[in-house]
Design a protein around this motif. Structure first.
Motif, PDB file in Angstrom:
ATOM      1  N   HIS A  56     -11.606 -61.239 -67.672  1.00  0.00           N
ATOM      2  CA  HIS A  56     -10.638 -61.753 -68.649  1.00  0.00           C
ATOM      3  C   HIS A  56      -9.634 -62.652 -67.936  1.00  0.00           C
ATOM      4  O   HIS A  56      -9.173 -62.331 -66.843  1.00  0.00           O
ATOM      5  CB  HIS A  56      -9.901 -60.595 -69.333  1.00  0.00           C
ATOM      6  CG  HIS A  56      -9.110 -61.007 -70.534  1.00  0.00           C
ATOM      7  ND1 HIS A  56      -7.899 -61.653 -70.435  1.00  0.00           N
ATOM      8  CD2 HIS A  56      -9.368 -60.881 -71.863  1.00  0.00           C
ATOM      9  CE1 HIS A  56      -7.435 -61.896 -71.652  1.00  0.00           C
ATOM     10  NE2 HIS A  56      -8.312 -61.449 -72.536  1.00  0.00           N
ATOM     11  N   ASP A  77     -10.400 -59.121 -79.219  1.00  0.00           N
ATOM     12  CA  ASP A  77      -9.095 -59.390 -78.595  1.00  0.00           C
ATOM     13  C   ASP A  77      -7.967 -58.725 -79.380  1.00  0.00           C
ATOM     14  O   ASP A  77      -6.806 -59.086 -79.252  1.00  0.00           O
ATOM     15  CB  ASP A  77      -8.831 -60.883 -78.434  1.00  0.00           C
ATOM     16  CG  ASP A  77      -8.296 -61.227 -77.051  1.00  0.00           C
ATOM     17  OD1 ASP A  77      -8.175 -60.316 -76.222  1.00  0.00           O
ATOM     18  OD2 ASP A  77      -8.000 -62.399 -76.799  1.00  0.00           O
ATOM     19  N   GLY A 102      -6.445 -62.944 -81.286  1.00  0.00           N
ATOM     20  CA  GLY A 102      -7.678 -62.221 -81.510  1.00  0.00           C
ATOM     21  C   GLY A 102      -8.250 -62.462 -82.896  1.00  0.00           C
ATOM     22  O   GLY A 102      -7.638 -63.113 -83.756  1.00  0.00           O
TER      23      GLY A 102
END
Length: 249
Positions: free
Chosen positions: A86, A203, A209
């Motif tokens: 990430h 997310d 997200g």
């Protein structure tokens, strides 16, 4: 201190997983500033029942191809632990403080940085059984793969320092998640990366997200049911080294 925090978080995650085994699978966090401590904690994560770990797109000032991480990749491959990468500490933040640009521009570039570092650094060749997934659709990688490959061809003296193959040949060697926020972008991602190596992500609960989980994929009438099943759960099982039967059990 980072080891202490990692242990605290991992024990909590494992406790949640064990309490709700049909609802959650967890991946751990590691003190990657010290590679040997990171390996030790990854071994402990496996003992706790985790299928993998999450790391950043770089570790302090080192890219993921740095030789200091070779023992880590070797251990992850040997243990069968999946690695989720990430982005964080995005490059160029000081030059683009306005308009949330570190998240809108820096994050996609940061993820592509991680992929290209591992690709050109020969990590996918050295550790062919390694299972790695990159966040946010692989960032800008799929959309700039033509440029990346062209650079490999036209300036091998600068690009191909480790005798790697054409970047296109590494498609299928890793996974990405499917957060594109745009159906056409997902279609292109499927075209480039392949429907077998994209796994839906949320997310959640962050603003960037997909907060209506999977809705835009569900509404894509041109995607076959089998493709949607791959995106929603089958590819995740492959990435984690488990069968769908294991998950449903």
């Amino acid at each position: 201190d980072t080891l202490d925090w990692s242990m605290f978080l991992n024990e909590h995650l494992a406790e949640v997983q064990n309490r709700f085994p049909t609802r959650f699978l967890t991946i751990g966090t590691l003190p990657m500033q010290d590679v040997q401590l990171g390996i030790h904690e990854m071994e402990r994560c496996k003992k706790l029942g985790m299928k993998g770990v999450e790391i950043g797109s770089h570790i302090e000032d080192r890219n993921l191809d740095d030789e200091v991480f070779y023992p880590f990749w070797e251990a992850a491959e040997s243990l069968g632990m999946s690695i989720f990468v990430h982005p964080w500490e995005m490059m160029g933040q000081d030059q683009m403080k306005k308009f949330w640009l570190p998240w809108l521009v820096g994050m996609p570039a940061e993820t592509s940085r991680a992929i290209c570092s591992m690709l050109f650094g020969g990590i996918f060749d050295k550790y062919p059984k390694l299972r790695v997934m990159f966040a946010h659709g692989g960032g800008s990688f799929a959309h700039t793969l033509g440029r990346i490959s062209h650079g490999w061809h036209c300036r091998p003296d600068l690009v191909n320092l480790n005798d790697v193959k054409d970047p296109y040949s590494y498609v299928g060697k890793f996974w990405v998640d499917g957060i594109t926020h745009d159906p056409d972008a997902l279609r292109y991602l499927i075209k480039v990366i392949g429907e077998d190596h994209i796994s839906y992500g949320t997310d959640y609960p962050f603003p960037l997200g997909d907060l209506e989980h999977g809705k835009f994929i569900d509404e894509m009438s041109d995607l076959a049911t089998e493709t949607k099943e791959k995106l929603f759960y089958k590819n995740a099982c492959d990435f984690l080294g488990m069968s769908v039967k294991d998950w449903r059990a």
